[in-house]
Scaffold this motif. Sequence first.
Motif, PDB file in Angstrom:
ATOM      1  N   TRP A  35      13.062 -43.361 -15.228  1.00  0.00           N
ATOM      2  CA  TRP A  35      13.170 -44.259 -16.369  1.00  0.00           C
ATOM      3  C   TRP A  35      11.887 -45.015 -16.647  1.00  0.00           C
ATOM      4  O   TRP A  35      11.665 -45.487 -17.758  1.00  0.00           O
ATOM      5  N   LEU A  36      11.002 -45.103 -15.656  1.00  0.00           N
ATOM      6  CA  LEU A  36       9.684 -45.710 -15.882  1.00  0.00           C
ATOM      7  C   LEU A  36       8.553 -44.717 -15.641  1.00  0.00           C
ATOM      8  O   LEU A  36       7.396 -45.105 -15.591  1.00  0.00           O
ATOM      9  N   THR A  37       8.883 -43.452 -15.468  1.00  0.00           N
ATOM     10  CA  THR A  37       7.886 -42.432 -15.164  1.00  0.00           C
ATOM     11  C   THR A  37       6.847 -42.325 -16.271  1.00  0.00           C
ATOM     12  O   THR A  37       7.181 -42.395 -17.448  1.00  0.00           O
ATOM     13  N   GLN A  38       5.595 -42.147 -15.873  1.00  0.00           N
ATOM     14  CA  GLN A  38       4.493 -41.999 -16.825  1.00  0.00           C
ATOM     15  C   GLN A  38       3.879 -40.608 -16.662  1.00  0.00           C
ATOM     16  O   GLN A  38       3.524 -40.212 -15.557  1.00  0.00           O
ATOM     17  N   PRO A  39       3.730 -39.837 -17.739  1.00  0.00           N
ATOM     18  CA  PRO A  39       3.217 -38.466 -17.627  1.00  0.00           C
ATOM     19  C   PRO A  39       1.818 -38.372 -17.038  1.00  0.00           C
ATOM     20  O   PRO A  39       1.465 -37.350 -16.449  1.00  0.00           O
ATOM     21  N   TRP A  40       1.008 -39.407 -17.130  1.00  0.00           N
ATOM     22  CA  TRP A  40      -0.343 -39.320 -16.572  1.00  0.00           C
ATOM     23  C   TRP A  40      -0.324 -39.272 -15.049  1.00  0.00           C
ATOM     24  O   TRP A  40      -1.305 -38.928 -14.428  1.00  0.00           O
ATOM     25  N   TRP A  41       0.829 -39.578 -14.422  1.00  0.00           N
ATOM     26  CA  TRP A  41       0.917 -39.503 -12.968  1.00  0.00           C
ATOM     27  C   TRP A  41       0.668 -38.080 -12.472  1.00  0.00           C
ATOM     28  O   TRP A  41       0.162 -37.880 -11.379  1.00  0.00           O
ATOM     29  N   TRP A  42       1.092 -37.067 -13.230  1.00  0.00           N
ATOM     30  CA  TRP A  42       0.912 -35.674 -12.800  1.00  0.00           C
ATOM     31  C   TRP A  42      -0.038 -34.904 -13.706  1.00  0.00           C
ATOM     32  O   TRP A  42      -0.188 -33.702 -13.562  1.00  0.00           O
ATOM     33  N   LYS A  43      -0.714 -35.597 -14.617  1.00  0.00           N
ATOM     34  CA  LYS A  43      -1.652 -34.931 -15.531  1.00  0.00           C
ATOM     35  C   LYS A  43      -2.721 -34.190 -14.726  1.00  0.00           C
ATOM     36  O   LYS A  43      -3.282 -34.724 -13.768  1.00  0.00           O
ATOM     37  N   GLY A  44      -2.997 -32.944 -15.101  1.00  0.00           N
ATOM     38  CA  GLY A  44      -4.016 -32.146 -14.429  1.00  0.00           C
ATOM     39  C   GLY A  44      -3.484 -31.343 -13.256  1.00  0.00           C
ATOM     40  O   GLY A  44      -4.223 -30.576 -12.646  1.00  0.00           O
ATOM     41  N   TYR A  45      -2.203 -31.510 -12.897  1.00  0.00           N
ATOM     42  CA  TYR A  45      -1.603 -30.764 -11.789  1.00  0.00           C
ATOM     43  C   TYR A  45      -0.629 -29.732 -12.351  1.00  0.00           C
ATOM     44  O   TYR A  45       0.049 -29.975 -13.347  1.00  0.00           O
ATOM     45  N   ASP A  46      -0.550 -28.589 -11.707  1.00  0.00           N
ATOM     46  CA  ASP A  46       0.407 -27.570 -12.109  1.00  0.00           C
ATOM     47  C   ASP A  46       1.750 -27.904 -11.461  1.00  0.00           C
ATOM     48  O   ASP A  46       1.925 -27.746 -10.258  1.00  0.00           O
ATOM     49  N   VAL A  47       2.690 -28.394 -12.249  1.00  0.00           N
ATOM     50  CA  VAL A  47       3.973 -28.837 -11.709  1.00  0.00           C
ATOM     51  C   VAL A  47       5.121 -27.912 -12.117  1.00  0.00           C
ATOM     52  O   VAL A  47       6.272 -28.189 -11.780  1.00  0.00           O
ATOM     53  N   LYS A  48       4.832 -26.822 -12.803  1.00  0.00           N
ATOM     54  CA  LYS A  48       5.898 -25.946 -13.328  1.00  0.00           C
ATOM     55  C   LYS A  48       6.797 -25.385 -12.229  1.00  0.00           C
ATOM     56  O   LYS A  48       7.987 -25.239 -12.423  1.00  0.00           O
ATOM     57  N   GLY A  49       6.249 -25.056 -11.066  1.00  0.00           N
ATOM     58  CA  GLY A  49       7.058 -24.515  -9.984  1.00  0.00           C
ATOM     59  C   GLY A  49       7.502 -25.559  -8.963  1.00  0.00           C
ATOM     60  O   GLY A  49       8.205 -25.240  -8.010  1.00  0.00           O
ATOM     61  N   MET A  50       7.097 -26.794  -9.171  1.00  0.00           N
ATOM     62  CA  MET A  50       7.424 -27.866  -8.229  1.00  0.00           C
ATOM     63  C   MET A  50       8.882 -28.295  -8.399  1.00  0.00           C
ATOM     64  O   MET A  50       9.378 -28.417  -9.516  1.00  0.00           O
ATOM     65  N   LYS A  51       9.570 -28.505  -7.291  1.00  0.00           N
ATOM     66  CA  LYS A  51      10.950 -28.985  -7.344  1.00  0.00           C
ATOM     67  C   LYS A  51      10.928 -30.496  -7.582  1.00  0.00           C
ATOM     68  O   LYS A  51      10.301 -31.241  -6.836  1.00  0.00           O
ATOM     69  N   CYS A  52      11.610 -30.922  -8.607  1.00  0.00           N
ATOM     70  CA  CYS A  52      11.660 -32.334  -8.959  1.00  0.00           C
ATOM     71  C   CYS A  52      13.065 -32.864  -8.685  1.00  0.00           C
ATOM     72  O   CYS A  52      14.038 -32.370  -9.251  1.00  0.00           O
ATOM     73  N   VAL A  53      13.174 -33.830  -7.800  1.00  0.00           N
ATOM     74  CA  VAL A  53      14.447 -34.474  -7.521  1.00  0.00           C
ATOM     75  C   VAL A  53      14.437 -35.792  -8.280  1.00  0.00           C
ATOM     76  O   VAL A  53      13.571 -36.638  -8.063  1.00  0.00           O
ATOM     77  N   THR A  54      15.386 -35.972  -9.169  1.00  0.00           N
ATOM     78  CA  THR A  54      15.371 -37.135 -10.039  1.00  0.00           C
ATOM     79  C   THR A  54      16.795 -37.578 -10.347  1.00  0.00           C
ATOM     80  O   THR A  54      17.760 -36.878 -10.041  1.00  0.00           O
ATOM     81  N   SER A  55      16.916 -38.738 -10.942  1.00  0.00           N
ATOM     82  CA  SER A  55      18.239 -39.227 -11.333  1.00  0.00           C
ATOM     83  C   SER A  55      18.499 -38.855 -12.787  1.00  0.00           C
ATOM     84  O   SER A  55      17.649 -38.287 -13.467  1.00  0.00           O
ATOM     85  N   PHE A  56      19.653 -39.202 -13.272  1.00  0.00           N
ATOM     86  CA  PHE A  56      19.985 -38.907 -14.660  1.00  0.00           C
ATOM     87  C   PHE A  56      19.287 -39.859 -15.632  1.00  0.00           C
ATOM     88  O   PHE A  56      19.350 -39.675 -16.831  1.00  0.00           O
ATOM     89  N   HIS A  57      18.606 -40.858 -15.120  1.00  0.00           N
ATOM     90  CA  HIS A  57      17.859 -41.798 -15.961  1.00  0.00           C
ATOM     91  C   HIS A  57      16.413 -41.315 -16.057  1.00  0.00           C
ATOM     92  O   HIS A  57      15.482 -42.015 -15.714  1.00  0.00           O
ATOM     93  N   THR A  58      16.236 -40.073 -16.511  1.00  0.00           N
ATOM     94  CA  THR A  58      14.941 -39.410 -16.483  1.00  0.00           C
ATOM     95  C   THR A  58      14.347 -39.327 -17.883  1.00  0.00           C
ATOM     96  O   THR A  58      15.006 -38.855 -18.801  1.00  0.00           O
ATOM     97  N   PRO A  59      13.105 -39.762 -18.046  1.00  0.00           N
ATOM     98  CA  PRO A  59      12.476 -39.658 -19.366  1.00  0.00           C
ATOM     99  C   PRO A  59      12.258 -38.206 -19.788  1.00  0.00           C
ATOM    100  O   PRO A  59      12.164 -37.307 -18.959  1.00  0.00           O
TER     101      PRO A  59
END
Length: 195
Positions: free
Chosen positions: A1-25
């Motif tokens: 809910w407060l996630t900022q896209p620049w946190w992962w900018k420049g990284y290849d995250v397409k295959g990364m497993k993301c564990v998150t809650s339903f309050h996801t931007p």
Amino acid sequence: WLTQPWWWKGYDVKGMKCVTSFHTPIEVIRDFPVRFYYDDTFLDVTTEKPEERKQFGCLDGGMSVTYSAYHAAFKMGAAQIVFVGMDLAYTDMMDHPDDKLTFAKARDRGAYIWNDISGNATLTCDRMKYQRDLMKGQTVLTEEDGVVVINATGGGIFDIANCMAPEDYLSDQERGAEYRYPERPSRPLTEEVHA
């Protein structure tokens, strides 16, 4: 809910497993195609638990990603939980990595000087102190259940019983001085640990 896209900018995250809650931007949903969701208590104002919570349980949201990850580690049976980078302060005048704390942000958040875990001056705010108090309370409950909790951040205001610099924690591990913790069974998410 407060996630900022620049946190992962420049990284290849397409295959990364993301564990998150339903309050996801939407940025998380767009950039992380491999997602696993957990149900949390954040913004839950219902008096009755939804049926899926009765069946599967949920994690305590705690208003913090770190708090939810901590609760997940406890529920999965971790014998040792180590925090690294959990300073709860604007260390080196940074809000997050690559995000300087500006004067305007500091003013808006009511930042002030406080003693860090080593007795040095650091900048923090009430929001971070509330998070510290919440995490410290959970640390006591977790340790009562036999889990060793270590803050290997080396700075900040997260002043739990076991604080050390990251290099001290790592050198203990390299020397083989780590304590062999007994295995702890994981808990069903529906089990109430402390009433």
